[in-house]
Design an enzyme around this catalytic site. Sequence first.
Site, PDB file in Angstrom:
ATOM      1  N   GLU A  41       0.927  -1.138   0.097  1.00  0.00           N
ATOM      2  CA  GLU A  41      -0.008  -0.116  -0.011  1.00  0.00           C
ATOM      3  C   GLU A  41       0.828   1.326  -0.065  1.00  0.00           C
ATOM      4  O   GLU A  41       1.919   1.333   0.610  1.00  0.00           O
ATOM      5  CB  GLU A  41      -0.851  -0.063   1.155  1.00  0.00           C
ATOM      6  CG  GLU A  41      -1.786   1.316   1.523  1.00  0.00           C
ATOM      7  CD  GLU A  41      -2.538   1.818   0.418  1.00  0.00           C
ATOM      8  OE1 GLU A  41      -2.281   3.020   0.161  1.00  0.00           O
ATOM      9  OE2 GLU A  41      -3.017   1.037  -0.304  1.00  0.00           O
ATOM     10  N   GLN A  42       0.543   2.108  -0.689  1.00  0.00           N
ATOM     11  CA  GLN A  42       1.571   3.437  -1.102  1.00  0.00           C
ATOM     12  C   GLN A  42       1.363   4.339   0.196  1.00  0.00           C
ATOM     13  O   GLN A  42       2.294   5.059   0.615  1.00  0.00           O
ATOM     14  CB  GLN A  42       1.094   3.956  -2.460  1.00  0.00           C
ATOM     15  CG  GLN A  42      -0.281   4.594  -2.565  1.00  0.00           C
ATOM     16  CD  GLN A  42      -0.412   5.421  -3.834  1.00  0.00           C
ATOM     17  OE1 GLN A  42       0.682   5.526  -4.703  1.00  0.00           O
ATOM     18  NE2 GLN A  42      -1.776   5.713  -4.029  1.00  0.00           N
ATOM     19  N   ARG A 116     -17.126   3.951   5.531  1.00  0.00           N
ATOM     20  CA  ARG A 116     -15.932   2.984   4.573  1.00  0.00           C
ATOM     21  C   ARG A 116     -14.893   2.521   5.556  1.00  0.00           C
ATOM     22  O   ARG A 116     -14.257   1.367   5.492  1.00  0.00           O
ATOM     23  CB  ARG A 116     -15.536   3.760   3.352  1.00  0.00           C
ATOM     24  CG  ARG A 116     -16.694   4.181   2.456  1.00  0.00           C
ATOM     25  CD  ARG A 116     -15.831   4.856   1.107  1.00  0.00           C
ATOM     26  NE  ARG A 116     -15.171   3.756   0.499  1.00  0.00           N
ATOM     27  CZ  ARG A 116     -15.573   3.005  -0.574  1.00  0.00           C
ATOM     28  NH1 ARG A 116     -16.882   3.089  -0.642  1.00  0.00           N
ATOM     29  NH2 ARG A 116     -14.818   2.396  -1.267  1.00  0.00           N
ATOM     30  N   TYR A 222     -28.263   8.686   4.406  1.00  0.00           N
ATOM     31  CA  TYR A 222     -28.419   7.512   5.752  1.00  0.00           C
ATOM     32  C   TYR A 222     -27.407   7.657   6.738  1.00  0.00           C
ATOM     33  O   TYR A 222     -26.519   8.468   6.493  1.00  0.00           O
ATOM     34  CB  TYR A 222     -28.393   6.165   4.980  1.00  0.00           C
ATOM     35  CG  TYR A 222     -27.005   6.067   4.202  1.00  0.00           C
ATOM     36  CD1 TYR A 222     -25.905   5.839   4.760  1.00  0.00           C
ATOM     37  CD2 TYR A 222     -27.221   5.860   2.704  1.00  0.00           C
ATOM     38  CE1 TYR A 222     -24.570   5.576   3.900  1.00  0.00           C
ATOM     39  CE2 TYR A 222     -25.892   5.646   2.055  1.00  0.00           C
ATOM     40  CZ  TYR A 222     -24.911   5.449   2.629  1.00  0.00           C
ATOM     41  OH  TYR A 222     -23.613   5.198   1.867  1.00  0.00           O
ATOM     42  N   ASP A 300     -12.324  -1.697  -8.377  1.00  0.00           N
ATOM     43  CA  ASP A 300     -12.318  -0.651  -9.140  1.00  0.00           C
ATOM     44  C   ASP A 300     -11.158  -0.892 -10.122  1.00  0.00           C
ATOM     45  O   ASP A 300     -11.419   0.051 -11.402  1.00  0.00           O
ATOM     46  CB  ASP A 300     -12.136   0.698  -8.405  1.00  0.00           C
ATOM     47  CG  ASP A 300     -13.427   0.894  -7.815  1.00  0.00           C
ATOM     48  OD1 ASP A 300     -14.565   0.383  -8.037  1.00  0.00           O
ATOM     49  OD2 ASP A 300     -13.440   1.902  -6.859  1.00  0.00           O
TER      50      ASP A 300
END
Length: 406
Positions: A41-42, A116, A222, A300
Site C-alpha cells: 500500500e502506497q 468506509r 442515511y 475498481d
Amino acid sequence: MPITNTPNPTGPRVAIVGGGIGGLAAAAFLHRAGIDATVFEQAPALAEVGAGVIVPPNAVRLLRRLGGIERLEERAIALQTGWEFRRWADGRVLFSQELGQECERRYGEQCYVTHRADLLDVVRAAVPQSWVRLGRRFTELRQFDKGLELTFSDGSRAMADVVIGADGVHTTVGHYVAQAGPPRFSGLCAYRCLVAAEQAPAFARRPVQTLWLGPGHHVVHYPISGGKVVNLVAFAPAGDWTRESWSAEGRIEDLRAEFAGWSDELSALLAAAERTGRWALLDRDPLPRWTTGPVALLGDAAHPMFPFFAQGAAQAIEDAAVLAGCLAAQPEDPVAALGRYESIRRPRAIRLQELSRGRAETNHLPDGAAQQARDRQFAGEDPLAHNGWIYGHDAELDLRQGLVGH
C-alpha cells in the site's frame, strides 16, 4: 514488457498492490484458503477516505465467512427501509421498500450502512499484520525466470508469482494487463458530506436509505457510525469541475446553490452540513480483459462503476472471494486460475457496471411525462425481488459451479 506464463509447482507467491477494501479482502480470502500474500500500500497508514458505504447481503454473507460480521454489526446500522424515493420539490414519498427482517428472510442477511473506514477495519482484521507493507508505491513490473519483480518508488523490490492490481480506478498495474481507453467525463460530480446527527433533522437520522430525485440532480443520505453521523452524497452537473479524487474539497455554498428551491426538509439537512468534498464522475467502458498471464485486476481497477447501484465495494469483495478460491483450486497453475477467475466474475461485474451507468438518466429526469411514468413504475416495483440477482448471489457458490464446469 510482455507478461507470460511461468507456473510455480510449489504454489504461488501473491503480491497485492493496493490496501483498500478490495486488496485487503483478497488478502483475507487468500489467508483463509491457506495461500500466503503480501499487500503493498502506497499510503503510510491503512485508511479509507470517503464516507458512507452500503454493505448489501451479497457482501455480508462473504464477510460472515471471514469471521468479521460481529465487528461490522458493532459499528454499522441495519437498514429498516431502502429506496425511499422522494420528490425533489415537496419531499413527497414516491416509494419505499421494507428491508430489515424482510431482507433477511429473502436473502439470509440484512443490508447495512457504515463508514468506509469501519468496513476497511472489518476486512483488515482478517489479514495477518505481517502481510501488509505500507509506504510502498508501485512503479514497475518486470518478468524474470524466477518470477515477477515489483519495483517501488523508494527503490525497494519484491518478487512474486502472481500480482493482483487492487489499486483503484487509476490503476498502475492495469497498464500491464489491458490498454484501457481514455476516461470520459460523465458531466456529473458528487458532493460528499458528513453531518453530525445532533445537527441533522430527525427524518435523516432514521435507519433509512433516502433518495431525493429531481431534474439533473439527486441526493442520497442515511445514518452511519452507530447513528452519530448522517452520510450525504449529492449528484449534480459537474460544470468545469474535473477532479476525480475523493479527497478533493468543495465549497458548501456551491452545494446549497445546486439544490436551492428543493424541499424545505432537504434544505434543512444541507444547512446542517459544514463542509463538503467534491469529485467528478468519470465514465469508463468495460476493460477488454482483467488478466494477462499471472497478473490480474480486482475491484475498481477492473470494473470502475458509478455508485448508483451501491455495489462497488460489494463487487470488490466478491472478486476477492472468487480469486482466492480459484488460486486455491489450482495453485500449480496460477495463470489458468486467474483466467478462470475472470471468466466467472467478469459477466456479472460488467452487467452492474453498465446498469449503474444507465441509472443516472433515470434518476435525473426533468419534470414531465417521462418523470411521471418513472414514478408510477417505482410505485409498482418490488426492488428486493427485482434485484434478487444482486442480493441473493453467493459468489463462492458461483465459484464452485465454475470449478465444476472446467
